[in-house]
Design an enzyme around this catalytic site. Sequence first.
Site, mmCIF file in Angstrom:
data_model
loop_
_atom_site.group_PDB
_atom_site.id
_atom_site.type_symbol
_atom_site.label_atom_id
_atom_site.label_comp_id
_atom_site.label_asym_id
_atom_site.label_seq_id
_atom_site.Cartn_x
_atom_site.Cartn_y
_atom_site.Cartn_z
ATOM 1 N N ASP A 135 0.896 -1.515 -0.028
ATOM 2 C CA ASP A 135 -0.158 -0.091 -0.054
ATOM 3 C C ASP A 135 0.727 1.281 -0.096
ATOM 4 O O ASP A 135 2.200 1.093 0.482
ATOM 5 C CB ASP A 135 -0.945 0.118 1.462
ATOM 6 C CG ASP A 135 -2.205 -0.960 1.049
ATOM 7 O OD1 ASP A 135 -2.274 -1.293 0.065
ATOM 8 O OD2 ASP A 135 -2.714 -1.292 2.284
ATOM 9 N N ARG A 185 -0.718 -0.946 -9.018
ATOM 10 C CA ARG A 185 -2.193 -0.368 -8.655
ATOM 11 C C ARG A 185 -2.210 1.074 -8.718
ATOM 12 O O ARG A 185 -1.473 1.767 -7.961
ATOM 13 C CB ARG A 185 -2.525 -0.563 -7.090
ATOM 14 C CG ARG A 185 -3.738 -0.282 -6.480
ATOM 15 C CD ARG A 185 -4.091 -0.448 -4.983
ATOM 16 N NE ARG A 185 -3.940 -1.877 -4.621
ATOM 17 C CZ ARG A 185 -3.798 -2.225 -3.259
ATOM 18 N NH1 ARG A 185 -3.581 -1.173 -2.603
ATOM 19 N NH2 ARG A 185 -3.621 -3.318 -3.208
HETATM 20 P P1 FDA Z 1 -13.931 9.226 -5.702
HETATM 21 O O1 FDA Z 1 -13.842 9.103 -4.514
HETATM 22 O O2 FDA Z 1 -13.332 10.496 -6.396
HETATM 23 O O3 FDA Z 1 -15.204 8.741 -6.400
HETATM 24 C C1 FDA Z 1 -15.656 8.700 -7.693
HETATM 25 C C2 FDA Z 1 -16.805 8.209 -7.968
HETATM 26 O O4 FDA Z 1 -17.233 6.911 -7.579
HETATM 27 C C3 FDA Z 1 -18.031 8.808 -7.276
HETATM 28 O O5 FDA Z 1 -18.279 10.176 -7.668
HETATM 29 C C4 FDA Z 1 -19.182 7.849 -7.137
HETATM 30 O O6 FDA Z 1 -19.822 7.949 -8.539
HETATM 31 C C5 FDA Z 1 -18.245 6.681 -7.351
HETATM 32 N N1 FDA Z 1 -18.231 6.140 -5.797
HETATM 33 C C6 FDA Z 1 -17.289 6.289 -4.980
HETATM 34 N N2 FDA Z 1 -17.593 5.949 -3.847
HETATM 35 C C7 FDA Z 1 -18.868 5.257 -3.971
HETATM 36 C C8 FDA Z 1 -19.682 4.660 -3.081
HETATM 37 N N3 FDA Z 1 -19.360 4.230 -1.701
HETATM 38 N N4 FDA Z 1 -20.951 4.112 -3.397
HETATM 39 C C9 FDA Z 1 -21.191 4.486 -4.577
HETATM 40 N N5 FDA Z 1 -20.348 5.141 -5.700
HETATM 41 C C10 FDA Z 1 -19.221 5.524 -5.039
HETATM 42 N N6 FDA Z 1 -5.333 5.258 -1.257
HETATM 43 C C11 FDA Z 1 -3.964 5.370 -1.084
HETATM 44 O O7 FDA Z 1 -3.754 6.191 -0.853
HETATM 45 N N7 FDA Z 1 -3.133 4.361 -0.746
HETATM 46 C C12 FDA Z 1 -3.600 3.071 -1.112
HETATM 47 O O8 FDA Z 1 -2.661 2.220 -0.996
HETATM 48 C C13 FDA Z 1 -4.968 2.722 -1.460
HETATM 49 N N8 FDA Z 1 -4.995 1.504 -1.973
HETATM 50 C C14 FDA Z 1 -6.433 1.338 -2.500
HETATM 51 C C15 FDA Z 1 -6.800 0.052 -3.003
HETATM 52 C C16 FDA Z 1 -7.988 -0.210 -3.817
HETATM 53 C C17 FDA Z 1 -8.233 -1.668 -4.174
HETATM 54 C C18 FDA Z 1 -8.760 0.968 -3.734
HETATM 55 C C19 FDA Z 1 -10.095 1.013 -4.480
HETATM 56 C C20 FDA Z 1 -8.568 2.346 -3.190
HETATM 57 C C21 FDA Z 1 -7.271 2.454 -2.451
HETATM 58 N N9 FDA Z 1 -6.996 3.615 -1.951
HETATM 59 C C22 FDA Z 1 -5.700 3.859 -1.552
HETATM 60 C C23 FDA Z 1 -7.906 4.666 -1.937
HETATM 61 C C24 FDA Z 1 -8.077 5.707 -2.990
HETATM 62 O O9 FDA Z 1 -6.804 6.363 -3.116
HETATM 63 C C25 FDA Z 1 -9.289 6.485 -3.116
HETATM 64 O O10 FDA Z 1 -9.302 7.234 -1.776
HETATM 65 C C26 FDA Z 1 -10.509 5.909 -3.087
HETATM 66 O O11 FDA Z 1 -10.473 4.664 -3.763
HETATM 67 C C27 FDA Z 1 -11.800 6.761 -3.631
HETATM 68 O O12 FDA Z 1 -11.473 7.026 -4.782
HETATM 69 P P2 FDA Z 1 -12.249 6.857 -6.108
HETATM 70 O O13 FDA Z 1 -11.186 6.497 -7.594
HETATM 71 O O14 FDA Z 1 -13.168 5.691 -5.925
HETATM 72 O O15 FDA Z 1 -12.881 8.282 -6.531
#
Ligand code: FDA
Length: 309
Positions: A135, A185
Amino acid sequence: MLRRVLLSLSRSDRVRHLVETAPVSRGVVARFVAGTGPREAVAASRRLVDSGRLVSLDRLGEDTVERSQADETRDAYLTLLKLLAEDGLTGGAEISVKLSAVGQALPGDGEKLALDNAFAICEAARDAGTTVTLDMEDHSTTDSTLGILADLRRDFPGTGAVVQAYLRRTEADCRDLATEGSRVRLCKGAYKEPASVAFQGKAEVDLSYVRCLKTLMAGPGYPMVATHDPRLVAITAELVRRNQREQGSYEYQMLYGIRPNEQRRLAASGERMRVYVPYGDEWYGYLVRRMAERPANLVFFLRSLATKG
Ligand code: FDA
C-alpha cells in the site's frame, strides 16, 4: 473542506478514542471492514472468491510505534496466509501491506525493519502461491516505499506497487514502473497532502489519473485499476480496446462494501475484479478516510450513531 477536516480527524487520537468507544453498531463498521480477526477475513474472502471476485486482504493498523507491534503485524500476516492456504484461497486472494504497520516509521533502523518484515511476508506469500502489494501512504513515505519495493522485487518480482494519481510525481513514477510484468495499482490517493506535492481539485486529480492510466495501459506491465469512479472505469475499457489488451492482462480493484453491484457486473463480464478487504481492530483511520471521500458514507455513519447511541 469537509474532506480536509475529516482527513485531519483521521490522525487525531482524541477523536479516535471517542469514536472507537461510542456505541456504534457493528453493522456500520461491518459495511466497510470484514471483521476483527483473520478467520472472519478468510470467511469474507471465501464469499467473494465464490462470487467470481478476487481479493486483496489488508490487516488494519498504521501507527506502529514499537518494534513489538511491527513483529506482531508480520506474524498476523503469516497466520493469515496459513489460513488462506488451508482454505485453498491463495489462487484468488493476495495480501496488501502498509509498511508503516511493519515498522517503517520507527526511528533508527525502521526502514530496515520494515524491509525485513515485508520480506518475511513476501516469502510466506510466495510459498503459499500468492503475492503481496505494498500500500502507499502519505507522501513523506513514497521514496522509502518505492525503495523497499525495488529491494523486494529482486527476490519476489510479483510484488505489487501502489501509486497515487493526486501526487504530482506519479506520472513519472508510472513511466518508471511500467515494465514487463510489473504489477501497479493506480488509485487517486486518500491522505491530506499539501499543494506543493499534490493536486488539490477533483478535476485535476482525475486528469492525472487518466494520464497515469494511459502510461500503464500502453506499457508491458500489469495495471491494477483501483477506483469506483464510473468515468474512469469507462475510460479503462476504452484504453483496453485502444491498446488491444487481453482480459486478464490488467484488473479492476474496488474496496470492500463499495459499489458491490458494479464489482459483480465487471466480474460477470469476464474481467478480473479484485476487492480490497480490510480487517482488524484498528479500523478508525481507514473508516474516516472512506467518509472523507464520500459524504453519503458520513451520513450513514452519523445516522447510525444517532439511532444506536
Ligand atoms: P472518488 O472518491 O472521487 O469517487 C468517484 C466516484 O465513484 C463517485 O463520484 C461515485 O460515482 C463513485 N463512488 C465512490 N464511492 C462510492 C460509494 N461508496 N458508493 C457508490 N459510488 C461511489 N489510497 C491510498 O492512498 N493508498 C493506497 O494504498 C490505496 N489502496 C487502495 C486500494 C484499492 C483497491 C482501492 C479501490 C482504493 C485504494 N486507495 C488507496 C483509496 C483511493 O486512493 C481513493 O481514496 C478511493 O478509492 C476513492 O477514490 P475513487 O477512485 O473511488 O474516486
